[in-house]
Design a protein around this motif. Structure first.
Motif, short mmCIF file in Angstrom:
data_model
loop_
_atom_site.label_atom_id
_atom_site.label_comp_id
_atom_site.label_asym_id
_atom_site.label_seq_id
_atom_site.Cartn_x
_atom_site.Cartn_y
_atom_site.Cartn_z
N LYS A 86 41.03 30.18 47.90
CA LYS A 86 42.03 30.71 46.97
C LYS A 86 43.22 29.77 46.85
O LYS A 86 43.69 29.47 45.76
N SER A 87 43.70 29.28 48.00
CA SER A 87 44.90 28.45 47.93
C SER A 87 44.60 27.10 47.28
O SER A 87 45.43 26.53 46.59
N LYS A 121 44.05 37.58 42.67
CA LYS A 121 42.88 38.43 42.55
C LYS A 121 42.61 38.81 41.10
O LYS A 121 43.52 39.15 40.37
N ALA A 138 46.71 36.08 49.49
CA ALA A 138 45.30 36.23 49.09
C ALA A 138 45.08 37.48 48.26
O ALA A 138 44.35 37.46 47.28
N SER A 139 45.75 38.57 48.65
CA SER A 139 45.51 39.82 47.91
C SER A 139 46.14 39.78 46.52
O SER A 139 45.69 40.48 45.62
N SER A 173 49.50 29.98 54.22
CA SER A 173 48.98 30.58 55.46
C SER A 173 50.04 31.46 56.12
O SER A 173 49.73 32.32 56.93
N THR A 230 37.55 33.13 50.63
CA THR A 230 38.43 32.82 51.75
C THR A 230 39.81 32.40 51.24
O THR A 230 39.94 31.93 50.11
N SER A 231 40.81 32.55 52.07
CA SER A 231 42.14 32.21 51.56
C SER A 231 42.29 30.70 51.40
O SER A 231 43.09 30.23 50.61
N GLN A 254 49.01 24.72 51.40
CA GLN A 254 48.17 25.61 52.20
C GLN A 254 48.90 26.10 53.44
O GLN A 254 48.70 27.23 53.88
N ASP A 301 37.71 39.50 46.27
CA ASP A 301 38.19 39.84 47.61
C ASP A 301 37.50 39.05 48.70
O ASP A 301 38.04 38.84 49.77
#
Length: 192
Positions: free
Chosen positions: A108-109, A189, A185-186, A179, A104-105, A175, A101
């Protein structure tokens, strides 16, 4: 060995280092270590922080078993010299860190992009997108898209994402799309 067979302890200096280099808390790192060492044969658990676990073992983790990108995830996070997609504890931590969690996104991306780039050539082309869609829709006959549906979907994805219209999606284009999707992002995981 330690009393009660709880031999799996990370050397303290490494623990501090792992906290600095990942988005994970001390508790999460220790839990990850426990889970990682349980993938090893008993006699190797003592030194789990310095041993590689074969991909076949990593894929037994319930968190990955259910993930349609399990093979790509092992591939992207493995630092194996022999390209066998095995994982060291540090590889494993990197993976959990990116999927945590707290990552940062942007991070993640970046990794999502690498995971979706099936041929590892640095762009998402039609073939990558096709494999991506197949992973997401499942390989079963009833869930598979017809080639017309697939074609339409890939067209739509490219229209949405391919800003410079070169027929592929590069990292910055990817990206940009991500965005704009707040739930990305969630969904990206893994929590042990």
């Amino acid at each position: 060995g330690a009393m009660g067979g709880s031999a799996s302890l990370i050397p303290r200096d490494l623990l501090g280092e792992y906290q600095e280099l990942t988005f994970l808390s001390k508790q999460e790192i220790l839990l990850a270590y426990k889970r990682f060492s349980e993938l090893l044969p008993k006699e190797e658990r003592e030194n789990a922080w310095s041993v590689r676990v074969p991909k076949s073992q990593i894929l037994t983790l319930p968190e990955l078993r259910a993930n349609p990108f399990q093979h790509r995830i092992c591939h992207v996070f493995s630092t194996s010299e022999t390209k066998d997609d095995s994982m060291s504890f540090e590889d494993f931590l990197d993976m959990l860190s990116v999927f945590s969690d707290s990552a940062t996104s942007d991070i993640k991306s970046h990794y999502a992009f690498r995971i979706f780039d099936f041929d590892d050539d640095g762009t998402l082309d039609r073939k990558d997108l096709e494999q991506l869609v197949n992973c997401l829709t499942g390989q079963g006959e009833e869930s598979r898209l017809s080639s017309a549906e697939m074609e339409q979907l890939i067209q739509n994805i490219l229209e949405e994402s391919d800003i410079d219209k070169d027929g592929t999606i590069n990292l910055s284009e990817f990206q940009h799309v991500v965005s704009r999707s707040p739930d990305f992002a969630s969904s990206f995981k893994i929590v042990l």
